[in-house]
Enzyme design. Structure first.
Site, PDB file in Angstrom:
ATOM      1  N   THR A  40       0.818  -1.219   0.000  1.00  0.00           N
ATOM      2  CA  THR A  40       0.000   0.000   0.000  1.00  0.00           C
ATOM      3  C   THR A  40       0.841   1.254   0.000  1.00  0.00           C
ATOM      4  O   THR A  40       0.446   2.284  -0.551  1.00  0.00           O
ATOM      5  CB  THR A  40      -0.923  -0.003   1.238  1.00  0.00           C
ATOM      6  OG1 THR A  40      -1.824  -1.094   1.098  1.00  0.00           O
ATOM      7  CG2 THR A  40      -1.709   1.279   1.367  1.00  0.00           C
ATOM      8  N   TYR A  54      -8.280   0.790  -3.065  1.00  0.00           N
ATOM      9  CA  TYR A  54      -7.163   1.286  -3.878  1.00  0.00           C
ATOM     10  C   TYR A  54      -6.439   0.068  -4.443  1.00  0.00           C
ATOM     11  O   TYR A  54      -6.720  -1.073  -4.077  1.00  0.00           O
ATOM     12  CB  TYR A  54      -6.198   2.126  -3.031  1.00  0.00           C
ATOM     13  CG  TYR A  54      -5.648   1.357  -1.857  1.00  0.00           C
ATOM     14  CD1 TYR A  54      -6.282   1.422  -0.605  1.00  0.00           C
ATOM     15  CD2 TYR A  54      -4.557   0.499  -1.973  1.00  0.00           C
ATOM     16  CE1 TYR A  54      -5.825   0.685   0.474  1.00  0.00           C
ATOM     17  CE2 TYR A  54      -4.098  -0.248  -0.901  1.00  0.00           C
ATOM     18  CZ  TYR A  54      -4.730  -0.150   0.314  1.00  0.00           C
ATOM     19  OH  TYR A  54      -4.278  -0.894   1.377  1.00  0.00           O
ATOM     20  N   SER A  87       1.794  -7.683  -0.610  1.00  0.00           N
ATOM     21  CA  SER A  87       2.587  -8.630   0.189  1.00  0.00           C
ATOM     22  C   SER A  87       1.890  -9.962   0.473  1.00  0.00           C
ATOM     23  O   SER A  87       2.565 -10.960   0.748  1.00  0.00           O
ATOM     24  CB  SER A  87       3.004  -7.974   1.506  1.00  0.00           C
ATOM     25  OG  SER A  87       1.894  -7.839   2.375  1.00  0.00           O
ATOM     26  N   THR A 120       1.736  -4.284   4.207  1.00  0.00           N
ATOM     27  CA  THR A 120       1.620  -4.522   5.657  1.00  0.00           C
ATOM     28  C   THR A 120       1.092  -5.915   5.974  1.00  0.00           C
ATOM     29  O   THR A 120       1.290  -6.405   7.078  1.00  0.00           O
ATOM     30  CB  THR A 120       0.676  -3.494   6.304  1.00  0.00           C
ATOM     31  OG1 THR A 120      -0.614  -3.603   5.689  1.00  0.00           O
ATOM     32  CG2 THR A 120       1.218  -2.084   6.156  1.00  0.00           C
ATOM     33  N   ASP A 121       0.408  -6.563   5.020  1.00  0.00           N
ATOM     34  CA  ASP A 121      -0.220  -7.852   5.336  1.00  0.00           C
ATOM     35  C   ASP A 121       0.784  -8.888   5.850  1.00  0.00           C
ATOM     36  O   ASP A 121       0.491  -9.597   6.804  1.00  0.00           O
ATOM     37  CB  ASP A 121      -0.941  -8.423   4.109  1.00  0.00           C
ATOM     38  CG  ASP A 121      -2.228  -7.680   3.813  1.00  0.00           C
ATOM     39  OD1 ASP A 121      -2.982  -8.115   2.931  1.00  0.00           O
ATOM     40  OD2 ASP A 121      -2.471  -6.639   4.466  1.00  0.00           O
ATOM     41  N   LYS A 193       0.745  -7.222  12.678  1.00  0.00           N
ATOM     42  CA  LYS A 193      -0.384  -6.388  12.243  1.00  0.00           C
ATOM     43  C   LYS A 193      -1.617  -6.860  13.015  1.00  0.00           C
ATOM     44  O   LYS A 193      -2.043  -7.999  12.880  1.00  0.00           O
ATOM     45  CB  LYS A 193      -0.602  -6.526  10.744  1.00  0.00           C
ATOM     46  CG  LYS A 193      -1.706  -5.624  10.186  1.00  0.00           C
ATOM     47  CD  LYS A 193      -1.780  -5.734   8.668  1.00  0.00           C
ATOM     48  CE  LYS A 193      -2.841  -4.822   8.071  1.00  0.00           C
ATOM     49  NZ  LYS A 193      -2.879  -4.914   6.585  1.00  0.00           N
ATOM     50  N   GLU A 313      -0.739 -27.779  28.401  1.00  0.00           N
ATOM     51  CA  GLU A 313      -1.983 -28.308  27.799  1.00  0.00           C
ATOM     52  C   GLU A 313      -1.777 -29.682  27.182  1.00  0.00           C
ATOM     53  O   GLU A 313      -2.708 -30.431  26.947  1.00  0.00           O
ATOM     54  CB  GLU A 313      -2.463 -27.335  26.711  1.00  0.00           C
ATOM     55  CG  GLU A 313      -3.121 -26.090  27.268  1.00  0.00           C
ATOM     56  CD  GLU A 313      -4.462 -26.391  27.923  1.00  0.00           C
ATOM     57  OE1 GLU A 313      -4.856 -25.633  28.820  1.00  0.00           O
ATOM     58  OE2 GLU A 313      -5.108 -27.406  27.554  1.00  0.00           O
TER      59      GLU A 313
HETATM   60  N1  DGL Z   1      -2.386  -5.876  -0.229  1.00  0.00           N
HETATM   61  C1  DGL Z   1      -1.874  -5.450   1.063  1.00  0.00           C
HETATM   62  C2  DGL Z   1      -0.362  -5.681   1.139  1.00  0.00           C
HETATM   63  O1  DGL Z   1       0.314  -5.435   0.149  1.00  0.00           O
HETATM   64  C3  DGL Z   1      -2.143  -4.008   1.282  1.00  0.00           C
HETATM   65  C4  DGL Z   1      -1.977  -3.663   2.710  1.00  0.00           C
HETATM   66  C5  DGL Z   1      -0.862  -2.697   2.917  1.00  0.00           C
HETATM   67  O2  DGL Z   1       0.220  -2.772   2.270  1.00  0.00           O
HETATM   68  O3  DGL Z   1      -1.055  -1.876   3.825  1.00  0.00           O
HETATM   69  O4  DGL Z   1       0.101  -6.082   2.207  1.00  0.00           O
END
Ligand code: DGL
Length: 356
Positions: A40, A54, A87, A120-121, A193, A313
């Protein structure tokens, strides 16, 4: 006349001195390389109100750098477009290519710090993989954004500015791979995340190492787990990652997923159990058979925080299982893949999960 000539000569000399001082200041700036992978932070939306709708992985690294002229006062910057991928679509091969590039750059005397822009993923997985495998004490900072640069209150510009500042900072050296998001500085190991629609998305259950505000770092703690130079794993000697997959526990879970994964040739199975890594009664024999077939079983938990306690456990000693400590399933998978490049001994693996 005499004085006027002298004054002009003096002014000329002063201007030359000033220009030389600025030039020296510029050459004295740290050299930071930005490796762009997509996400992103390189995203673009149709309008400023599109903060969640987006396309990720569109804007090239040179445009990211050009859009942030403030960087030129922080470091001498150059960019490389390693990938242009959202990602969630990155693969083990992408991880290897990126980490080897980071390792090669870190060895160069003209590189003082490295920033990786990333979706971020799965940012937390890449950051942990680099933590485990890149042997350098130079700052390596992974950064992303939750909103595209085209959106109102986009967070990418400040996140990137922070990342370059930390990468250019001598006091960031030796702290392992770091992640700067939302003014905070996290370790690549601890950060995850935790929210999928807010700019305050990244958390470490044991807290960030510090903050970066207006280009200045404020440190409040240091990592205790092994990383980078302290790691027994080296990306320069890793050319493939053994397959390790994840199966989750939940009410009514059947053995279907585990059976299919076990037949797919995996070397280890991460079980994302409920609570303290609990395993449903009907799944215990299934995992025992998986272990009996030579596949390592690693108990993690689907619960975001806390840590799995060995022999609590489940009788892990008796079943010859490993516990993932405080690592969530996706992080446990990264460590298991790296560890399996060196050993498949259960006791050695458990040591590695305590130490990294
Ligand atoms: N498709 C997600 C990624 O590339 C977008 C999320 C992001 O980058 O914040 O991880």
């Amino acid at each position: 006349m005499y004085f006027a000539t002298r004054i002009r000569a003096f002014a000329g000399a002063a201007a030359l001195l000033a220009a030389s001082a600025i030039a020296q200041a510029q050459t004295a700036l740290p050299n930071v390389v930005i490796l762009a992978t997509g996400g992103t932070i390189a995203g673009a939306g149709a309008s400023a109100v599109n903060s969640a709708t987006y396309s990720a992985a569109k804007v090239p690294v040179d445009k990211l750098i050009a859009g942030l002229p403030e960087l030129s006062k922080v470091a001498s910057i150059r960019g490389e477009q390693v990938f242009q991928i959202a990602s969630e679509s990155l693969t083990n091969d992408n991880l290897l290519v990126l980490a080897k590039r980071v390792s090669a750059l870190a060895k160069q005397p003209d590189v003082d710090g490295i920033v990786i822009t990333h979706g971020t993923d799965t940012l937390e997985e890449t950051a942990y993989f680099l933590t485990l495998t890149v042997h350098t004490s130079k700052p390596i900072i992974v950064v992303g954004s939750m909103r595209p640069g085209t959106a109102l209150s986009a967070d990418g510009a400040l996140n990137l500015f922070d990342a370059v500042n930390v990468a250019a900072s001598k006091d960031a050296a030796g702290k392992g791979v770091l992640v700067t998001m939302n003014d905070e500085i996290h370790t690549g190991r601890d950060v995850s995340k935790t929210v999928n629609i807010k700019t305050e998305a990244f958390k470490s259950q044991w807290g960030p190492l510090g903050m970066v505000v207006e280009g200045r770092n404020y440190w409040f703690r240091a990592p205790v787990k092994r990383h980078t130079m302290q790691s027994e794993f080296d990306i320069d000697t890793i050319n493939a990652l053994p397959p390790v997959e994840i199966a989750y526990g939940y009410e009514g879970v059947p053995a279907t997923a585990i059976d299919a994964l076990a037949k797919s040739g995996i070397k280890a199975l991460i079980h994302g159990g409920t609570g303290n890594g609990s395993v449903a009664d009907r799944i215990v024999p299934v995992l025992q058979k998986v272990r009996g077939d030579g596949i390592l079983v690693i108990r993690s938990s689907r619960v975001p925080d806390g840590f799995v306690i060995r022999n609590a456990e489940q009788p892990d000693d008796k079943y010859d299982w490993v516990v993932a400590h405080d690592l969530r399933p996706q992080k446990a998978r990264i460590l298991a893949m790296v560890a399996l490049t060196k050993t498949s001994d259960t006791k050695e693996l458990q040591r590695i999960f305590w130490e990294y």
